[in-house]
Design a protein around this motif. Structure first.
Motif, PDB file in Angstrom:
ATOM      1  N   ASP A   1      17.456   9.491  61.557  1.00 49.93           N
ATOM      2  CA  ASP A   1      18.883   8.818  61.824  1.00 49.93           C
ATOM      3  C   ASP A   1      19.342   7.689  61.095  1.00 49.93           C
ATOM      4  OD1 ASP A   1      19.298  10.469  64.021  1.00 49.93           O
ATOM      5  OD2 ASP A   1      18.098   9.165  65.501  1.00 49.93           O
ATOM      6  N   HIS A   2      18.395   7.094  60.147  1.00 54.93           N
ATOM      7  CA  HIS A   2      18.462   6.263  59.084  1.00 54.93           C
ATOM      8  C   HIS A   2      19.384   6.655  57.996  1.00 54.93           C
ATOM      9  CE1 HIS A   2      17.837   3.866  55.228  1.00 54.93           C
ATOM     10  NE2 HIS A   2      17.692   2.902  56.320  1.00 54.93           N
ATOM     11  N   ARG A   3      20.371   5.678  57.883  1.00 58.12           N
ATOM     12  CA  ARG A   3      21.763   6.089  56.966  1.00 58.12           C
ATOM     13  C   ARG A   3      21.927   4.731  56.093  1.00 58.12           C
ATOM     14  NH1 ARG A   3      20.474  10.301  58.391  1.00 58.12           N
ATOM     15  NH2 ARG A   3      21.651  12.267  58.890  1.00 58.12           N
ATOM     16  N   LEU A   4      21.785   4.529  54.869  1.00 57.48           N
ATOM     17  CA  LEU A   4      21.832   3.409  53.954  1.00 57.48           C
ATOM     18  C   LEU A   4      23.284   3.365  53.499  1.00 57.48           C
ATOM     19  CD1 LEU A   4      20.273   1.009  52.737  1.00 57.48           C
ATOM     20  CD2 LEU A   4      19.685   2.457  50.903  1.00 57.48           C
ATOM     21  N   LYS A   5      24.038   2.568  53.895  1.00 62.19           N
ATOM     22  CA  LYS A   5      25.486   2.318  53.710  1.00 62.19           C
ATOM     23  C   LYS A   5      25.505   1.822  52.202  1.00 62.19           C
ATOM     24  CE  LYS A   5      27.445   4.191  57.078  1.00 62.19           C
ATOM     25  NZ  LYS A   5      28.226   5.577  56.849  1.00 62.19           N
ATOM     26  N   PRO A   6      26.609   2.046  51.526  1.00 61.62           N
ATOM     27  CA  PRO A   6      26.760   1.454  50.445  1.00 61.62           C
ATOM     28  C   PRO A   6      26.810  -0.124  50.239  1.00 61.62           C
ATOM     29  CG  PRO A   6      28.394   3.171  50.453  1.00 61.62           C
ATOM     30  CD  PRO A   6      27.764   2.991  51.884  1.00 61.62           C
ATOM     31  N   GLU A   7      27.331  -0.616  51.275  1.00 61.76           N
ATOM     32  CA  GLU A   7      27.466  -2.216  51.327  1.00 61.76           C
ATOM     33  C   GLU A   7      25.941  -2.765  51.459  1.00 61.76           C
ATOM     34  OE1 GLU A   7      28.900  -0.141  53.608  1.00 61.76           O
ATOM     35  OE2 GLU A   7      30.811  -0.271  52.839  1.00 61.76           O
ATOM     36  N   LYS A   8      24.977  -1.910  52.231  1.00 59.61           N
ATOM     37  CA  LYS A   8      23.626  -2.606  52.213  1.00 59.61           C
ATOM     38  C   LYS A   8      23.070  -2.340  51.025  1.00 59.61           C
ATOM     39  CE  LYS A   8      19.762  -3.771  54.321  1.00 59.61           C
ATOM     40  NZ  LYS A   8      19.560  -5.224  54.662  1.00 59.61           N
ATOM     41  N   PHE A   9      23.052  -1.188  50.555  1.00 62.42           N
ATOM     42  CA  PHE A   9      22.544  -0.860  48.960  1.00 62.42           C
ATOM     43  C   PHE A   9      23.079  -1.909  47.988  1.00 62.42           C
ATOM     44  CE2 PHE A   9      21.766   1.306  45.081  1.00 62.42           C
ATOM     45  CZ  PHE A   9      20.503   2.338  45.574  1.00 62.42           C
TER      46      PHE A   9
END
Length: 150
Positions: A66-74
């Motif tokens: 279920d983990h999803r890395l969003k552009p903002e977090k990146f």
């Protein structure tokens, strides 16, 4: 791709996807586990001393589907790296686990980041004595006995 290009692309995205050149997607639950600077000091086969520096990003997938890395977090991870590691606008290299740890160049196709295969090359071809007509024609070509490879 340079760091500035990566950041510009990230600002334009709502979702973050990486894929290999053949279109295989990096699992969407990947993590960015490392950001760093790799510095390599070496001598080519002609005896010339060389220095290279790249920014290294390591992608890794676990079983947290279920983990999803969003552009903002990146971007926030990159910003922290800029602050703590004094990152400059270097080329990006991505480490990603395939059969073994692979190192890839990075490009952007307008929608996804593409992990591009890296190749080796002789940096001192004039010192190797390989005639121009014996140099490898394409990166897919393999070395064969008498084929003129270094």
């Amino acid at each position: 791709m340079k760091l500035s290009d990566l950041k510009t692309a990230l600002y334009s995205l709502k979702n973050l996807t990486f894929k290999l050149e053949d279109g295989t997607l990096v699992p969407p639950h990947f993590h960015l586990t490392e950001i760093g600077v790799i510095s390599k000091k070496f001598m080519d086969c002609g005896g010339l001393m060389r220095d290279e520096k790249v920014i290294s990003l390591q992608l890794w997938s676990a079983n947290d589907l279920d983990h999803r890395l969003k552009p903002e977090k990146f971007l926030s991870i990159i910003d922290l790296g800029e602050e703590k590691l004094n990152l400059t606008n270097l080329d990006i290299e991505v480490e990603y686990q395939a059969e073994t740890i692979g190192k890839y160049d990075l490009s952007f196709d307008g929608k996804s980041f593409v992990l591009k295969s890296k190749t080796t090359n002789c940096l001192a071809q004039d010192a190797c004595g390989i005639p121009q007509d014996k140099l490898p024609i394409a990166k897919a070509q393999t070395c064969t006995p008498g084929g003129g490879c270094c």
